[in-house]
Structures are given as structure tokens and as C-alpha cells.
Design a protein around this motif. Structure first.
Motif, PDB file in Angstrom:
ATOM      1  N   ARG A  57      -7.903  29.537  -7.578  1.00 24.21           N
ATOM      2  CA  ARG A  57      -7.264  28.599  -6.660  1.00 24.21           C
ATOM      3  C   ARG A  57      -6.831  29.340  -5.401  1.00 24.21           C
ATOM      4  O   ARG A  57      -6.033  30.246  -5.440  1.00 24.21           O
ATOM      5  CB  ARG A  57      -6.055  27.939  -7.315  1.00 24.21           C
ATOM      6  N   ASP A  58      -7.378  28.909  -4.263  1.00 23.53           N
ATOM      7  CA  ASP A  58      -7.031  29.501  -2.976  1.00 23.53           C
ATOM      8  C   ASP A  58      -6.271  28.541  -2.081  1.00 23.53           C
ATOM      9  O   ASP A  58      -5.610  28.951  -1.146  1.00 23.53           O
ATOM     10  CB  ASP A  58      -8.296  29.946  -2.235  1.00 23.53           C
ATOM     11  N   PHE A  59      -6.380  27.248  -2.363  1.00 25.84           N
ATOM     12  CA  PHE A  59      -5.905  26.237  -1.429  1.00 25.84           C
ATOM     13  C   PHE A  59      -5.468  24.987  -2.183  1.00 25.84           C
ATOM     14  O   PHE A  59      -6.052  24.642  -3.206  1.00 25.84           O
ATOM     15  CB  PHE A  59      -7.061  25.891  -0.476  1.00 25.84           C
ATOM     16  N   GLU A  60      -4.470  24.326  -1.642  1.00 28.97           N
ATOM     17  CA  GLU A  60      -4.008  23.051  -2.180  1.00 28.97           C
ATOM     18  C   GLU A  60      -3.522  22.238  -0.997  1.00 28.97           C
ATOM     19  O   GLU A  60      -2.976  22.792  -0.051  1.00 28.97           O
ATOM     20  CB  GLU A  60      -2.876  23.320  -3.162  1.00 28.97           C
ATOM     21  N   LEU A  61      -3.715  20.942  -1.013  1.00 29.51           N
ATOM     22  CA  LEU A  61      -3.205  20.077   0.038  1.00 29.51           C
ATOM     23  C   LEU A  61      -2.005  19.315  -0.505  1.00 29.51           C
ATOM     24  O   LEU A  61      -2.114  18.623  -1.518  1.00 29.51           O
ATOM     25  CB  LEU A  61      -4.284  19.100   0.518  1.00 29.51           C
ATOM     26  N   CYS A  62      -0.882  19.459   0.158  1.00 32.11           N
ATOM     27  CA  CYS A  62       0.344  18.767  -0.244  1.00 32.11           C
ATOM     28  C   CYS A  62       0.540  17.570   0.679  1.00 32.11           C
ATOM     29  O   CYS A  62       0.470  17.710   1.898  1.00 32.11           O
ATOM     30  CB  CYS A  62       1.540  19.716  -0.126  1.00 32.11           C
ATOM     31  N   ILE A  63       0.748  16.400   0.089  1.00 25.23           N
ATOM     32  CA  ILE A  63       1.002  15.180   0.853  1.00 25.23           C
ATOM     33  C   ILE A  63       2.167  14.461   0.186  1.00 25.23           C
ATOM     34  O   ILE A  63       2.095  14.119  -0.993  1.00 25.23           O
ATOM     35  CB  ILE A  63      -0.226  14.249   0.890  1.00 25.23           C
ATOM     36  N   TYR A  64       3.227  14.225   0.934  1.00 26.67           N
ATOM     37  CA  TYR A  64       4.404  13.552   0.393  1.00 26.67           C
ATOM     38  C   TYR A  64       4.201  12.043   0.331  1.00 26.67           C
ATOM     39  O   TYR A  64       3.508  11.460   1.159  1.00 26.67           O
ATOM     40  CB  TYR A  64       5.635  13.836   1.263  1.00 26.67           C
ATOM     41  N   THR A  65       4.836  11.431  -0.669  1.00 25.72           N
ATOM     42  CA  THR A  65       4.876   9.980  -0.812  1.00 25.72           C
ATOM     43  C   THR A  65       6.184   9.606  -1.495  1.00 25.72           C
ATOM     44  O   THR A  65       6.781  10.424  -2.199  1.00 25.72           O
ATOM     45  CB  THR A  65       3.676   9.449  -1.633  1.00 25.72           C
ATOM     46  N   MET A 122       0.837  -1.176   0.000  1.00 28.44           N
ATOM     47  CA  MET A 122       0.000   0.000   0.000  1.00 28.44           C
ATOM     48  C   MET A 122       0.893   1.254   0.000  1.00 28.44           C
ATOM     49  O   MET A 122       1.916   1.300   0.671  1.00 28.44           O
ATOM     50  CB  MET A 122      -0.916   0.000   1.214  1.00 28.44           C
ATOM     51  N   THR A 123       0.491   2.239  -0.739  1.00 29.17           N
ATOM     52  CA  THR A 123       1.224   3.498  -0.830  1.00 29.17           C
ATOM     53  C   THR A 123       1.176   4.218   0.503  1.00 29.17           C
ATOM     54  O   THR A 123       0.114   4.370   1.100  1.00 29.17           O
ATOM     55  CB  THR A 123       0.602   4.405  -1.907  1.00 29.17           C
ATOM     56  N   ALA A 124       2.340   4.676   0.963  1.00 32.50           N
ATOM     57  CA  ALA A 124       2.407   5.416   2.224  1.00 32.50           C
ATOM     58  C   ALA A 124       2.405   6.919   1.940  1.00 32.50           C
ATOM     59  O   ALA A 124       3.079   7.387   1.022  1.00 32.50           O
ATOM     60  CB  ALA A 124       3.670   5.022   2.984  1.00 32.50           C
ATOM     61  N   PHE A 125       1.633   7.643   2.725  1.00 37.76           N
ATOM     62  CA  PHE A 125       1.581   9.097   2.632  1.00 37.76           C
ATOM     63  C   PHE A 125       2.072   9.671   3.949  1.00 37.76           C
ATOM     64  O   PHE A 125       1.933   9.048   5.000  1.00 37.76           O
ATOM     65  CB  PHE A 125       0.151   9.572   2.354  1.00 37.76           C
ATOM     66  N   ARG A 126       2.627  10.884   3.910  1.00 38.43           N
ATOM     67  CA  ARG A 126       3.142  11.506   5.127  1.00 38.43           C
ATOM     68  C   ARG A 126       3.225  13.024   4.948  1.00 38.43           C
ATOM     69  O   ARG A 126       3.143  13.528   3.839  1.00 38.43           O
ATOM     70  CB  ARG A 126       4.522  10.957   5.474  1.00 38.43           C
ATOM     71  N   GLU A 127       3.383  13.704   6.042  1.00 39.08           N
ATOM     72  CA  GLU A 127       3.653  15.141   6.070  1.00 39.08           C
ATOM     73  C   GLU A 127       2.659  15.972   5.248  1.00 39.08           C
ATOM     74  O   GLU A 127       3.055  16.776   4.414  1.00 39.08           O
ATOM     75  CB  GLU A 127       5.082  15.429   5.603  1.00 39.08           C
ATOM     76  N   ALA A 128       1.395  15.814   5.529  1.00 39.05           N
ATOM     77  CA  ALA A 128       0.372  16.606   4.822  1.00 39.05           C
ATOM     78  C   ALA A 128       0.362  18.031   5.367  1.00 39.05           C
ATOM     79  O   ALA A 128       0.491  18.242   6.571  1.00 39.05           O
ATOM     80  CB  ALA A 128      -0.996  15.976   5.018  1.00 39.05           C
ATOM     81  N   PHE A 129       0.246  18.991   4.457  1.00 41.11           N
ATOM     82  CA  PHE A 129       0.112  20.385   4.877  1.00 41.11           C
ATOM     83  C   PHE A 129      -0.604  21.173   3.793  1.00 41.11           C
ATOM     84  O   PHE A 129      -0.501  20.870   2.616  1.00 41.11           O
ATOM     85  CB  PHE A 129       1.472  21.026   5.202  1.00 41.11           C
ATOM     86  N   PRO A 130      -1.347  22.212   4.213  1.00 40.46           N
ATOM     87  CA  PRO A 130      -2.038  23.044   3.229  1.00 40.46           C
ATOM     88  C   PRO A 130      -1.096  24.065   2.613  1.00 40.46           C
ATOM     89  O   PRO A 130      -0.151  24.532   3.257  1.00 40.46           O
ATOM     90  CB  PRO A 130      -3.120  23.737   4.053  1.00 40.46           C
ATOM     91  N   ILE A 131      -1.358  24.411   1.374  1.00 42.31           N
ATOM     92  CA  ILE A 131      -0.697  25.533   0.703  1.00 42.31           C
ATOM     93  C   ILE A 131      -1.791  26.556   0.437  1.00 42.31           C
ATOM     94  O   ILE A 131      -2.777  26.252  -0.238  1.00 42.31           O
ATOM     95  CB  ILE A 131      -0.030  25.113  -0.617  1.00 42.31           C
ATOM     96  N   LEU A 132      -1.632  27.737   0.988  1.00 39.11           N
ATOM     97  CA  LEU A 132      -2.593  28.815   0.801  1.00 39.11           C
ATOM     98  C   LEU A 132      -2.073  29.739  -0.286  1.00 39.11           C
ATOM     99  O   LEU A 132      -0.941  30.224  -0.194  1.00 39.11           O
ATOM    100  CB  LEU A 132      -2.776  29.591   2.101  1.00 39.11           C
ATOM    101  N   TYR A 133      -2.870  29.968  -1.314  1.00 39.31           N
ATOM    102  CA  TYR A 133      -2.474  30.871  -2.396  1.00 39.31           C
ATOM    103  C   TYR A 133      -2.913  32.281  -2.039  1.00 39.31           C
ATOM    104  O   TYR A 133      -4.070  32.505  -1.710  1.00 39.31           O
ATOM    105  CB  TYR A 133      -3.051  30.404  -3.733  1.00 39.31           C
ATOM    106  N   VAL A 134      -1.962  33.194  -2.066  1.00 44.00           N
ATOM    107  CA  VAL A 134      -2.211  34.566  -1.622  1.00 44.00           C
ATOM    108  C   VAL A 134      -1.720  35.554  -2.679  1.00 44.00           C
ATOM    109  O   VAL A 134      -0.890  35.225  -3.519  1.00 44.00           O
ATOM    110  CB  VAL A 134      -1.512  34.847  -0.268  1.00 44.00           C
ATOM    111  N   ASP A 135      -2.234  36.776  -2.594  1.00 41.21           N
ATOM    112  CA  ASP A 135      -1.809  37.821  -3.519  1.00 41.21           C
ATOM    113  C   ASP A 135      -0.507  38.485  -3.084  1.00 41.21           C
ATOM    114  O   ASP A 135       0.217  39.020  -3.919  1.00 41.21           O
ATOM    115  CB  ASP A 135      -2.908  38.878  -3.662  1.00 41.21           C
ATOM    116  N   ASP A 136      -0.196  38.448  -1.779  1.00 33.52           N
ATOM    117  CA  ASP A 136       0.989  39.112  -1.250  1.00 33.52           C
ATOM    118  C   ASP A 136       1.675  38.184  -0.248  1.00 33.52           C
ATOM    119  O   ASP A 136       1.283  38.117   0.929  1.00 33.52           O
ATOM    120  CB  ASP A 136       0.581  40.429  -0.583  1.00 33.52           C
ATOM    121  N   VAL A 137       2.684  37.444  -0.713  1.00 33.69           N
ATOM    122  CA  VAL A 137       3.370  36.462   0.120  1.00 33.69           C
ATOM    123  C   VAL A 137       4.048  37.142   1.306  1.00 33.69           C
ATOM    124  O   VAL A 137       3.962  36.652   2.439  1.00 33.69           O
ATOM    125  CB  VAL A 137       4.374  35.627  -0.702  1.00 33.69           C
TER     126      VAL A 137
END
Length: 104
Positions: free
Chosen positions: A66-74, A1-16
């Protein structure tokens, strides 16, 4: 089974820069990494132990909604893509990064 780890959101903003300042001063996040390292940041990973979030410049020309993305490493993106699409996710892009859309 594929293992996933370290999930975190990426918020897209106009002014980093402004987003970094807000999360650091108002909420106590610390910048763990930023790109580029010098000058105006287009991406930053902000840590508030034990987790973190990322803020990234909105690509208004390519995806203004696009305002949001979920990043999950594998360790195995190909197996992850297969597993996710078998479970109803729509594959958007496949490179070294796999971008998927949740099932509708």
C-alpha cells in the motif's frame, strides 16, 4: 444523496519524519497536524493552501504494497458505503472509517 467533501491523498512512507521535511523544505507545505504531537510522527497532514496531503507510516506487516489511499469525508458513512458499493466499490473495512476499493 450522500455528500462528500475534503478529499485528500494519504501517502504511505517508510520514514514519516523525512517525508515531512521534504514536503516542507522542497515544496513549501506546512504541517497542520501530526500524530503523536510529540516524538516520532506516524502521521501528518501537510497543507499547501488551499489543499493538503497526508503522510503516514507504512504498515509493512499488514500491507507492504500500500502506497496510497484517498480520504474523503462524509457525514453519513453508512449511506456512503451503500452508494459506493452500489457503484462497484469493494468494501474493505467498516468502522468509524470506511475503507473501500475502487471498482475493477
Amino acid at each position: 444523496m450522500t455528500a462528500f467533501r475534503e478529499a485528500f491523498p494519504i501517502l504511505y512512507v517508510d520514514d514519516v519524519r523525512r517525508a515531512i521535511a521534504f514536503y516542507e523544505s522542497a515544496l513549501g507545505f506546512e504541517t497542520a497536524c501530526r500524530r503523536p504531537a510529540e516524538g516520532d510522527a506516524t502521521f501528518a497532514f501537510l497543507r499547501l493552501d488551499p489543499l493538503g496531503i497526508a503522510v503516514s507510516a507504512r504498515a509493512s506487516a499488514t500491507d507492504p504494497q500500500r502506497d496510497f489511499e484517498l480520504c474523503i469525508y462524509t457525514d453519513d458513512a453508512d449511506s456512503a458505503a451503500e452508494r459506493l458499493t452500489e457503484n462497484g466499490a469493494g468494501q474493505l473495512r467498516a468502522q468509524q472509517l470506511l475503507h473501500i476499493a475502487q471498482p475493477t
